[in-house]
Design a protein around this motif. Sequence first.
Motif, short mmCIF file in Angstrom:
data_model
loop_
_atom_site.label_atom_id
_atom_site.label_comp_id
_atom_site.label_asym_id
_atom_site.label_seq_id
_atom_site.Cartn_x
_atom_site.Cartn_y
_atom_site.Cartn_z
N ILE A 29 34.74 -5.14 -17.07
CA ILE A 29 34.44 -4.77 -15.69
C ILE A 29 33.29 -5.65 -15.21
O ILE A 29 32.23 -5.70 -15.81
N THR A 30 33.56 -6.37 -14.12
CA THR A 30 32.61 -7.35 -13.61
C THR A 30 32.28 -7.06 -12.15
O THR A 30 33.17 -6.72 -11.36
N ILE A 31 31.02 -7.19 -11.80
CA ILE A 31 30.58 -7.00 -10.42
C ILE A 31 31.39 -7.92 -9.51
O ILE A 31 31.54 -9.10 -9.79
N GLY A 32 31.94 -7.34 -8.45
CA GLY A 32 32.71 -8.11 -7.48
C GLY A 32 34.19 -8.25 -7.77
O GLY A 32 34.95 -8.73 -6.94
N ASN A 33 34.65 -7.82 -8.97
CA ASN A 33 36.07 -7.92 -9.33
C ASN A 33 36.70 -6.53 -9.34
O ASN A 33 36.15 -5.61 -9.94
N TRP A 76 38.66 0.19 -7.77
CA TRP A 76 37.23 0.15 -7.47
C TRP A 76 36.74 -1.27 -7.68
O TRP A 76 37.02 -1.91 -8.70
N THR A 77 35.96 -1.76 -6.72
CA THR A 77 35.31 -3.06 -6.86
C THR A 77 33.81 -2.82 -6.95
O THR A 77 33.19 -2.40 -5.97
N PRO A 78 33.21 -3.05 -8.12
CA PRO A 78 31.76 -2.83 -8.27
C PRO A 78 30.98 -3.70 -7.29
O PRO A 78 31.20 -4.91 -7.21
N ALA A 79 30.09 -3.07 -6.57
CA ALA A 79 29.30 -3.75 -5.53
C ALA A 79 28.22 -4.63 -6.13
O ALA A 79 27.73 -4.40 -7.24
N ALA A 80 27.82 -5.63 -5.37
CA ALA A 80 26.81 -6.59 -5.81
C ALA A 80 25.44 -5.96 -6.00
O ALA A 80 24.60 -6.51 -6.70
N ASP A 81 25.19 -4.79 -5.39
CA ASP A 81 23.87 -4.17 -5.54
C ASP A 81 23.72 -3.39 -6.86
O ASP A 81 22.64 -2.90 -7.17
N LEU A 82 24.81 -3.30 -7.66
CA LEU A 82 24.69 -2.69 -8.98
C LEU A 82 24.09 -3.68 -9.96
O LEU A 82 24.28 -4.89 -9.82
N THR A 83 23.39 -3.17 -10.93
CA THR A 83 22.78 -4.04 -11.94
C THR A 83 23.62 -4.04 -13.21
O THR A 83 24.37 -3.10 -13.48
N SER A 84 23.47 -5.08 -13.99
CA SER A 84 24.14 -5.12 -15.30
C SER A 84 23.51 -4.03 -16.16
O SER A 84 22.30 -4.02 -16.36
#
Length: 142
Positions: A29-33, A76-84
Motif C-alpha cells: 500500500i503506497t501513498i497516492g496509489n 481507497w487512495t491513501p492521501a499525501a498528508d498521511l505519513t509512512s
Amino acid sequence: MRAKSIFLAATSATTVNALSFTNANFYNITIGNPFNITWSDAQGPVSLTLLKGGTEPFFTNISTLASGLTASSYVWTPAADLTSDTYLIHFEDSSGASAYGFYFALVDAPYSIATTPTKTTVAATAAATTTTSSPLSTYTYP
C-alpha cells in the motif's frame, strides 16, 4: 427425533457469519496509489475507519475512509498528508459486528527518477585521457 431437531435448531441459531476482510494483499500500500479493500458477510451498510499502529486498545483513530457502503468493496487512495507508518483498517457493519484488517506499512510514493541522461565529456590526448562527470570523480590515467 425431537431432541435431534432441537439440537439442530440450537446449532444453526448460534452459527454466525464471520464478518471479514477478503483480500490479504495488505503488503503493498503506497501513498497516492489506489488500493481495493474487500469484505464479506456484512449485514447492511458498512463503514471503514483508518487506525494507526499499536495494539488494541491503543489504536489511534486517523479518519473514516467511507461510511454507508452497500457493496462489498471500496477503492481507497491513501492521501499525501498521511505519513509512512503502521496502520490497519477497521470495518463495522450496521449490526455492530466489526473486524480488523491486517497491519500494513504505508509507504511514500517511490521517488521519480530522471529519464534524461547526464552528459559526460571524454577528452583524449596522446599523453592522457580524462573522463569528467563531476570534480570528485575526475581521474587522469597516465
